[in-house]
Write a protein that holds these residues in place. Structure first.
Motif, short mmCIF file in Angstrom:
data_model
loop_
_atom_site.label_atom_id
_atom_site.label_comp_id
_atom_site.label_asym_id
_atom_site.label_seq_id
_atom_site.Cartn_x
_atom_site.Cartn_y
_atom_site.Cartn_z
N LEU A 1 0.84 -1.19 0.00
CA LEU A 1 0.00 0.00 0.00
C LEU A 1 0.88 1.25 0.00
CD1 LEU A 1 -2.74 -1.05 2.60
CD2 LEU A 1 -3.03 -0.75 0.13
N PRO A 2 0.42 2.32 -0.65
CA PRO A 2 1.23 3.54 -0.66
C PRO A 2 1.28 4.17 0.73
CG PRO A 2 -0.90 3.92 -1.69
CD PRO A 2 -0.82 2.45 -1.38
N GLY A 3 2.31 4.94 0.94
CA GLY A 3 2.44 5.66 2.20
C GLY A 3 3.56 5.10 3.06
N ASP A 4 3.74 5.71 4.19
CA ASP A 4 4.79 5.37 5.13
C ASP A 4 4.37 4.16 5.97
OD1 ASP A 4 6.76 5.25 7.07
OD2 ASP A 4 6.58 7.36 7.66
N PRO A 5 5.14 3.07 5.91
CA PRO A 5 4.79 1.88 6.71
C PRO A 5 4.75 2.17 8.21
CG PRO A 5 6.58 1.38 5.18
CD PRO A 5 6.32 2.85 5.10
N ARG B 1 6.03 -7.19 9.68
CA ARG B 1 7.08 -6.59 10.52
C ARG B 1 8.33 -6.27 9.71
NH1 ARG B 1 6.04 -10.06 15.92
NH2 ARG B 1 4.45 -8.67 16.77
N ASP B 2 8.66 -7.15 8.76
CA ASP B 2 9.84 -6.91 7.92
C ASP B 2 9.70 -5.63 7.11
OD1 ASP B 2 11.00 -9.22 8.87
OD2 ASP B 2 10.63 -10.41 7.05
N SER B 3 8.47 -5.22 6.84
CA SER B 3 8.25 -3.98 6.08
C SER B 3 8.24 -2.75 6.97
CB SER B 3 6.95 -4.07 5.30
OG SER B 3 5.85 -3.93 6.17
N GLY B 4 8.33 -2.95 8.28
CA GLY B 4 8.38 -1.84 9.22
C GLY B 4 7.05 -1.46 9.84
N MET B 5 6.04 -2.27 9.62
CA MET B 5 4.72 -1.96 10.18
C MET B 5 4.58 -2.49 11.60
SD MET B 5 2.23 -2.67 6.95
CE MET B 5 2.40 -1.68 5.49
N ALA B 6 3.81 -1.77 12.40
CA ALA B 6 3.48 -2.23 13.74
C ALA B 6 2.42 -3.32 13.61
CB ALA B 6 2.95 -1.08 14.58
N VAL B 7 2.66 -4.46 14.26
CA VAL B 7 1.75 -5.59 14.12
C VAL B 7 1.34 -6.09 15.50
CG1 VAL B 7 1.44 -7.90 13.16
CG2 VAL B 7 2.94 -6.27 12.00
N GLU B 8 0.06 -6.39 15.60
CA GLU B 8 -0.51 -6.99 16.81
C GLU B 8 -1.27 -8.23 16.38
OE1 GLU B 8 -3.98 -5.77 20.00
OE2 GLU B 8 -3.00 -4.18 18.83
N GLN B 9 -1.35 -9.20 17.27
CA GLN B 9 -2.10 -10.42 16.96
C GLN B 9 -3.30 -10.53 17.88
OE1 GLN B 9 0.10 -14.06 17.31
NE2 GLN B 9 -1.70 -15.30 16.99
N ARG B 10 -4.43 -10.94 17.30
CA ARG B 10 -5.65 -11.17 18.07
C ARG B 10 -6.24 -12.51 17.65
NH1 ARG B 10 -8.40 -6.33 19.96
NH2 ARG B 10 -6.73 -4.88 20.47
N GLU B 11 -7.04 -13.08 18.51
CA GLU B 11 -7.72 -14.35 18.23
C GLU B 11 -9.19 -14.08 17.94
OE1 GLU B 11 -5.62 -16.64 17.86
OE2 GLU B 11 -4.04 -15.52 18.85
N LEU B 12 -9.74 -14.85 17.02
CA LEU B 12 -11.15 -14.78 16.69
C LEU B 12 -11.81 -16.12 16.97
CD1 LEU B 12 -10.82 -13.17 13.14
CD2 LEU B 12 -11.46 -11.99 15.25
N TYR B 13 -13.08 -16.08 17.28
CA TYR B 13 -13.83 -17.31 17.52
C TYR B 13 -15.14 -17.26 16.75
CZ TYR B 13 -10.23 -17.97 20.92
OH TYR B 13 -9.00 -18.12 21.50
N VAL B 14 -15.83 -18.37 16.70
CA VAL B 14 -17.07 -18.44 15.92
C VAL B 14 -18.18 -17.67 16.62
CG1 VAL B 14 -16.49 -20.59 14.79
CG2 VAL B 14 -17.68 -20.67 16.96
N PRO B 15 -19.06 -17.07 15.85
CA PRO B 15 -19.07 -16.99 14.40
C PRO B 15 -17.99 -16.03 13.91
CG PRO B 15 -20.93 -15.78 15.28
CD PRO B 15 -20.24 -16.43 16.44
N VAL B 16 -17.19 -16.49 12.97
CA VAL B 16 -15.99 -15.77 12.56
C VAL B 16 -16.30 -14.42 11.92
CG1 VAL B 16 -13.91 -15.87 11.14
CG2 VAL B 16 -14.69 -17.91 12.35
#
Length: 132
Positions: A25-29, A65-80
């Motif tokens: 995507l364009p813009g600053d990572p 992360r390799d591209s320099g973006m801040a990343v967070e992980q979350r879990e999802l459950y059903v109904p997805v």
């Protein structure tokens, strides 16, 4: 900060395609924050994670992360689909980037489609990427 929700399943190719789309995507990572959300096949809304992390989640997070973006992980459950939309609203996300599975129209009608539900019910832009 531009917030993107990237819901992934256990398919590594689809997860990497989603992550690559976001990194291009364009813009600053440094101005982009990404939540990689993973849906476990657990029918209960528990807070316990399985013993092993999904390889698709690992690959998507590493790519972002390799591209320099801040990343967070979350879990999802059903109904997805509902869980994705709830997460998007909870974090006030600006967009959703997902990948659909190839299904026949009959398969979608009988078994539903998470991607289709999210596209129809989202209040933010949804991009559906394909695996090449």
């Amino acid at each position: 900060m531009y917030q993107i929700v990237v819901p992934v399943d256990d398919d590594v190719d689809r997860a990497v395609a989603q992550a690559r789309y976001v990194t291009e995507l364009p813009g600053d990572p440094n101005e982009v924050s990404v939540i990689v959300a993973h849906a476990y096949r657990d029918t209960n809304r528990t807070t316990e994670k399985p013993d092993e992390e999904s390889q698709a989640v690992i690959e998507a997070i590493n790519c972002l992360r390799d591209s320099g973006m801040a990343v967070e992980q979350r879990e999802l459950y059903v109904p997805v689909a509902e869980s994705i939309l709830d997460l998007t609203a909870d974090v006030d996300a600006d967009a959703i980037v997902m990948s659909g599975r190839k299904r026949s129209p009959t398969g979608k009608a009988l078994f539903g489609s998470v991607t289709q539900s999210v596209v129809l019910d989202a209040t933010v832009p949804v991009t559906v990427v394909s695996v090449e």
